[in-house]
Design an enzyme around this catalytic site. Structure first.
Site, PDB file in Angstrom:
ATOM      1  N   HIS A 109       0.830  -1.207   0.000  1.00 41.08           N
ATOM      2  CA  HIS A 109       0.000   0.000   0.000  1.00 41.08           C
ATOM      3  C   HIS A 109       0.869   1.264   0.000  1.00 41.08           C
ATOM      4  O   HIS A 109       2.058   1.200  -0.306  1.00 41.08           O
ATOM      5  CB  HIS A 109      -0.989  -0.035   1.160  1.00 41.08           C
ATOM      6  N   GLU A 133      -1.884   0.244   8.070  1.00 41.96           N
ATOM      7  CA  GLU A 133      -1.044  -0.809   7.506  1.00 41.96           C
ATOM      8  C   GLU A 133       0.081  -0.215   6.664  1.00 41.96           C
ATOM      9  O   GLU A 133       1.219  -0.697   6.697  1.00 41.96           O
ATOM     10  CB  GLU A 133      -1.887  -1.756   6.659  1.00 41.96           C
ATOM     11  N   HIS A 180       2.952  -6.983   4.467  1.00 46.14           N
ATOM     12  CA  HIS A 180       1.567  -6.603   4.749  1.00 46.14           C
ATOM     13  C   HIS A 180       1.221  -6.939   6.190  1.00 46.14           C
ATOM     14  O   HIS A 180       1.975  -7.604   6.898  1.00 46.14           O
ATOM     15  CB  HIS A 180       0.602  -7.352   3.814  1.00 46.14           C
ATOM     16  N   GLU A 222       2.105 -11.691   5.599  1.00 44.65           N
ATOM     17  CA  GLU A 222       1.100 -11.043   6.442  1.00 44.65           C
ATOM     18  C   GLU A 222       1.576 -11.209   7.877  1.00 44.65           C
ATOM     19  O   GLU A 222       1.517 -12.289   8.451  1.00 44.65           O
ATOM     20  CB  GLU A 222      -0.264 -11.712   6.244  1.00 44.65           C
TER      21      GLU A 222
END
Length: 333
Positions: free
Chosen positions: A123, A160, A215, A297
């Site tokens: 992101h 995030e 992430h 993750e």
């Protein structure tokens, strides 16, 4: 034998030797277990793990039959309760400093000189201001997905995108200490994105020896732990993962093993059946990669216990060290 008698000298010596032997056996067993837990099995999953499930082209299901938190549009999470905010790059700018943070000094045989590693901070802190641009559809080979999304956040608003950028910078410092050339897909220096296809292209153009996309998940409370997303075999349009599926799995397994050993985090209790490994065919960042690549993750931002770790700078430094050691294991064995 009378109550006042003693053992002959040769029996006392034999008893002492037996005790010494027992101590050595126990020490060797403990060392073997530590070696196993730190990825010393040649790329095996974390301790107690079962073989990772394979999936169809529709992606992978979690243990309850639902989709993982990354199953929304784009190479991103289905956003829970909001867009995660913009956020910064972490309270200390991601510098690898402080007590107990891992100095980055290479382990014996752990030099990464001559290796190229691409780190992809998931992101972008400014994505929220560019909704129209990140909503643009891009071709990921077997489908079309959003260019990017805002990502998720903790319930207290820690984004995030801020987490991934801080963790990426810490990891870069440690990798560079080992001699690696580190390439970022973005370093907080873009108005938004890049799109998922460009993120994959960055690794391809750099001829990366390994690429890791960072992430944190946005699943429900009570869902805890990390998982590594591995590429499925995809051959459609511009996507052809045939050559990189096997090395990407090895990268993912070594990364998971080291992440467990260094952070103490457990594999996900809701994705991957306890292995910490998940296979996906719906992520453009993996589908379009020509080099070994995985997604990590690091935990679930919507769970209070995981969020307490993800928002802690000392834990992020441990995470960076675990990532560095996992990449090093992959590239030096």
């Amino acid at each position: 034998m009378s109550n006042g008698s003693t053992f002959p000298p040769h029996r006392r010596l034999r008893g002492a030797l037996a005790v010494t032997l027992a101590v050595l056996v126990a020490a060797c067993a403990a060392g073997w277990l530590l070696w196993r837990s730190s990825g010393g099995t040649g790329g095996a999953p974390p301790p107690g793990a079962q073989p990772a499930p394979t999936t169809s082209s529709s992606g992978s299901a979690d243990a309850s039959g639902g989709k993982a938190g990354h199953g929304g549009a784009g190479d991103t999470h289905a956003k829970p309760d909001g867009d995660g905010g913009a956020g910064g790059a972490g309270e200390d700018g991601g510098k690898a400093s402080g007590p107990g943070d891992g100095s980055g000094t290479p382990r014996p045989g752990g030099s990464l000189k001559g290796k190229v590693v691409v780190i992809d901070p998931g992101h972008n802190p400014r994505n929220r201001d560019h909704g129209r641009e990140i909503a643009r559809q891009v071709d990921i080979g077997n489908a079309h997905k959003e260019c990017d999304t805002t990502g998720t956040s903790t319930n207290d608003g820690y984004a995030e995108a801020a987490f991934t950028l801080d963790l990426a910078r810490r990891t870069r410092t440690l990798l560079q200490d080992r001699g690696a050339e580190v390439v970022f897909t973005q370093d907080g220096d873009r108005p938004y994105g890049p799109c998922v296809d460009e993120r994959a292209a960055t690794g391809n153009k750099a001829h990366a020896d390994a690429a890791v996309s960072l992430h944190a998940d946005g699943s429900g409370a009570g869902n805890r732990g990390f998982h590594v997303i591995l590429p499925a075999r995809v051959s459609a349009g511009a996507a052809d993962t045939t050559a990189m599926v096997a090395p990407s799995r090895e990268l993912g397994e070594r990364l998971a093993g080291r992440f467990v050993a260094v952070t103490g985090s457990a594999p996900s209790n809701y994705v991957g059946g306890g292995t910490g490994l998940d296979v996906r065919s719906d992520l453009g960042g993996l589908n379009l990669s020509k080099v070994p690549k995985v997604f990590l993750e690091c935990g679930n931002m919507r769970d209070a216990k995981d969020a307490a770790q993800l928002t802690d700078a000392q834990w992020r430094q441990k995470a960076a060290r675990g990532i560095t050691e996992g990449i090093t294991d992959f590239l030096t064995h």
